[in-house]
Scaffold this active site. Structure first.
Site, PDB file in Angstrom:
ATOM      1  N   ARG B  93       0.649  -1.201   0.017  1.00  0.00           N
ATOM      2  CA  ARG B  93       0.040   0.190   0.036  1.00  0.00           C
ATOM      3  C   ARG B  93       0.794   1.287   0.141  1.00  0.00           C
ATOM      4  O   ARG B  93       2.329   1.044   0.162  1.00  0.00           O
ATOM      5  CB  ARG B  93      -0.906   0.003   1.171  1.00  0.00           C
ATOM      6  N   GLY B  95       1.837   4.996   1.785  1.00  0.00           N
ATOM      7  CA  GLY B  95       2.030   5.584   2.949  1.00  0.00           C
ATOM      8  C   GLY B  95       3.176   4.977   3.673  1.00  0.00           C
ATOM      9  O   GLY B  95       3.935   3.940   3.110  1.00  0.00           O
ATOM     10  N   THR B  97       4.828   3.753   7.944  1.00  0.00           N
ATOM     11  CA  THR B  97       4.626   2.838   9.044  1.00  0.00           C
ATOM     12  C   THR B  97       3.294   3.256   9.947  1.00  0.00           C
ATOM     13  O   THR B  97       3.399   4.686  10.055  1.00  0.00           O
ATOM     14  CB  THR B  97       5.896   2.954  10.009  1.00  0.00           C
ATOM     15  N   PHE B  99       0.178   1.804  13.084  1.00  0.00           N
ATOM     16  CA  PHE B  99      -0.223   0.800  13.995  1.00  0.00           C
ATOM     17  C   PHE B  99      -1.623   0.530  13.582  1.00  0.00           C
ATOM     18  O   PHE B  99      -2.661   1.380  13.391  1.00  0.00           O
ATOM     19  CB  PHE B  99       0.096   1.130  15.399  1.00  0.00           C
ATOM     20  N   HIS B 100      -2.184  -0.776  13.902  1.00  0.00           N
ATOM     21  CA  HIS B 100      -3.432  -1.216  13.835  1.00  0.00           C
ATOM     22  C   HIS B 100      -3.723  -1.921  15.165  1.00  0.00           C
ATOM     23  O   HIS B 100      -2.708  -2.885  15.608  1.00  0.00           O
ATOM     24  CB  HIS B 100      -3.911  -2.038  12.356  1.00  0.00           C
ATOM     25  N   ILE B 160      -4.423   6.766   6.449  1.00  0.00           N
ATOM     26  CA  ILE B 160      -5.016   6.290   5.106  1.00  0.00           C
ATOM     27  C   ILE B 160      -3.737   5.880   4.265  1.00  0.00           C
ATOM     28  O   ILE B 160      -2.920   6.385   4.268  1.00  0.00           O
ATOM     29  CB  ILE B 160      -5.667   7.375   4.161  1.00  0.00           C
ATOM     30  N   GLY B 161      -4.016   4.671   3.498  1.00  0.00           N
ATOM     31  CA  GLY B 161      -3.031   3.872   2.897  1.00  0.00           C
ATOM     32  C   GLY B 161      -3.596   3.217   2.175  1.00  0.00           C
ATOM     33  O   GLY B 161      -4.324   2.172   2.270  1.00  0.00           O
ATOM     34  N   GLY B 172      -6.852   0.696   3.009  1.00  0.00           N
ATOM     35  CA  GLY B 172      -7.861   1.680   3.091  1.00  0.00           C
ATOM     36  C   GLY B 172      -7.559   2.792   4.179  1.00  0.00           C
ATOM     37  O   GLY B 172      -6.691   3.641   4.190  1.00  0.00           O
ATOM     38  N   CYS B 190       3.265   7.242  10.216  1.00  0.00           N
ATOM     39  CA  CYS B 190       3.108   7.838   8.827  1.00  0.00           C
ATOM     40  C   CYS B 190       4.393   8.617   8.395  1.00  0.00           C
ATOM     41  O   CYS B 190       4.144   9.579   7.569  1.00  0.00           O
ATOM     42  CB  CYS B 190       1.846   8.591   8.537  1.00  0.00           C
TER      43      CYS B 190
END
Lengths: 170, 230
Positions: B93, B95, B97, B99-100, B160-161, B172, B190
Site C-alpha cells: 500500500r 503510506g 509505518t 499501527f492497527h 489512510i493507505g 484503506g 506515517c
C-alpha cells in the site's frame, strides 16, 4: 519506400500492391514478398497508449515508457516511484512498477513485452518530474521489445483521447 | 468471529444505483485480512459482474509499513516492534509505518474506481470526507490537510493507505475510536516526526465528555456516510 514497379517485371504483384495501398497494409505486402516485417526495418517512430494510461514511444525495437498527462493529473503529486530493475523481463500488461501519491500506491503495467534496459535515475530524487513532464523528462524506463506485433494491441493517440473523454473522472 | 452483512444505498438521489455491501468481520489477523483482500481484488478483476465491497474489521496489535519500505526496513525495527507483542508486516500500500489494533475501525473498500468515475486523488479525498463527516456526527471537528489522512487539530485521528491495481482499490483507512494510543509511541506514525495520534474517545475527553466510543458503535454511522458519497 516508394517506387514504381513495371507491370512487365512483376505482373502478378501490382494488384496486391494497389489493394494494399487501399488497406494501408504495406507491411503485409512486403512481408509476403521479402519474408520480413516491413516495420522491423522502418525508421518511423511510433507512439502508442494503453487503457491504463501508459504511453510507449518506439523506435525500431527500443521503447520508452511513461504515464500520460491524464494519469499524472489523476494521481496527484507523485512522491515515490518504483520501477523494475535493469535486466528484468516483463510481459505485456504485466506489472511494471508503481507510483505513490497521496498515500496511494498505483501499479503501472508494461505496454509491451521485453527486457528493461534503462530506468530514469532522476525519478528517485525528483519523483515530481512525472507530474511536471509526464511525457518527456518524466519517462519511467526503456525497454527492448520482444514482440513488435504487440503494438497492434495498443491505442493510437486519437483513440486514447477518446478513451479519456469516455472515462471522464471528477 | 461475529459476522454482519447488510446493504445500504444513496438516499439523496432517486437514481437507481447498485447497492454497495459492507461486511464487519470483528477481529481478524492482518495476514488473513491481506489474503482476503487479494482474493477479493482478483475476483473483482476477473469478474466484472462481481460487486464492490467495503470490508470493516479490527486487527490484533499489528505494525505495518508501506511500499516505499519494502525490503528496506531495518531488521532491528521489526524485531523491536515484535518484542512489544505486536505483529509486523510490509505491504504494497501507499503510506509509511502505522499501527492497527483493538479499538481502531479498519476499513478496506474493494472498489473499481471506474464505477464511481473517481481518480485516485479524488478517491482518497472522498475517503477523507467520509471520515470527517463521521467524526462530525459525534461532535468532533476534523479536517484534511496537505498530509493525507484526517486530523483533529494537529493530531491524526485516521490514517489512510491505499493500493490500486487496474483501477481496483484495496487497503484503506484506520479510524481510532478507543485505541490504546501508547502503541504509536514506538514508531514515527506515517513518517511525520512532529505529529501525534488521537482518537475519538480522546477528543471526547478533551471536550469534557466522559464517554467512550467503540468500533461496533461507530459502524452504522460510518456506513451511512460512506453510502452518501459512494
Amino acid at each position: 519506400m516508394l517506387g514504381f514497379i513495371s507491370p512487365k517485371l512483376a505482373p502478378s504483384y501490382i494488384p496486391k500492391f494497389r489493394s494494399a495501398i487501399l488497406r494501408n497494409e504495406f507491411g503485409s505486402v512486403f512481408a509476403s514478398r521479402f519474408g520480413a516485417s516491413f516495420r522491423e526495418y522502418s525508421s518511423k517512430k511510433v507512439k502508442k497508449y494503453t487503457k491504463e494510461h501508459e504511453w510507449i514511444h518506439v523506435e525500431r525495437d527500443l521503447g520508452t515508457i511513461g504515464i500520460t498527462h491524464y494519469a499524472q493529473n489523476a494521481l496527484g503529486d507523485v512522491v515515490f516511484v518504483e520501477v523494475p530493475e535493469v535486466g528484468t523481463v516483463v510481459e505485456q500488461s504485466g506489472t511494471c512498477g508503481a507510483l505513490e501519491s497521496v498515500k496511494a500506491a498505483s501499479d503501472i503495467y508494461a505496454p509491451v513485452s521485453g527486457k528493461i534496459i534503462e530506468v530514469n535515475q532522476n525519478l528517485e530524487k525528483s519523483p515530481g518530474l512525472i507530474n511536471k513532464s509526464p511525457e518527456a523528462d518524466g519517462w519511467l524506463c526503456k525497454i527492448q521489445l520482444s514482440k513488435l506485433s504487440e503494438l497492434d494491441n495498443l491505442m493510437e493517440e486519437h483513440e486514447y483521447h477518446k478513451h479519456c473523454e469516455e472515462s471522464e473522472s471528477h | 468471529m461475529s459476522l454482519f452483512f447488510s446493504t445500504f444505498r444513496n438516499t439523496l438521489t432517486d437514481v437507481s444505483i447498485p447497492l454497495l455491501p459492507y461486511v464487519y468481520l470483528s477481529q481478524v489477523s492482518y495476514a488473513k485480512a491481506l489474503d482476503l483482500q487479494k482474493l477479493l481484488v482478483r475476483r473483482r478483476l476477473e469478474n466484472k459482474n462481481s460487486s464492490d465491497l467495503l470490508l470493516l474489521l479490527q486487527h490484533p496489535p499489528t505494525y505495518t509499513t508501506g511500499r516505499r519500505n519494502m525490503g528496506k526496513t531495518m531488521n532491528e525495527e521489526a524485531a523491536y516492534l515484535k518484542n512489544l507483542g505486536a505483529q509486523y508486516f510490509e505491504t504494497l500500500r501507499g503510506g509509511q509505518t502505522t499501527f492497527h489494533g483493538p479499538g481502531q475501525l479498519v476499513g478496506y473498500p474493494i472498489l473499481d474506481l471506474r464505477n464511481f468515475k473517481l481518480s485516485v486523488r479524488c478517491y482518497v479525498a472522498t475517503i477523507e470526507r467520509v471520515i470527517i463527516n463521521t467524526c462530525a456526527a459525534y461532535g468532533v471537528a476534523t479536517s484534511a490537510t496537505k498530509n493525507t489522512g484526517v486530523w483533529a487539530g494537529d493530531d491524526k485521528i485516521c490514517a489512510i493507505g491505499i493500493q490500486v491495481q487496474r483501477f481496483v482499490t484495496s487497503h484503506g483507512f484506520a479510524l481510532n475510536c478507543n485505541t490504546d494510543l501508547n502503541w504509536f509511541d514506538h514508531i514515527t506514525p506515517c513518517g511525520l516526526k512532529d505529529k501525534k495520534m488521537t482518537s475519538l474517545t480522546k477528543e471526547f475527553n478533551k471536550q469534557g465528555r466522559k464517554t467512550t466510543i467503540t468500533v461496533e458503535q461507530i459502524i452504522p454511522t460510518l456506513c451511512q456516510h460512506f453510502g452518501y458519497v459512494f
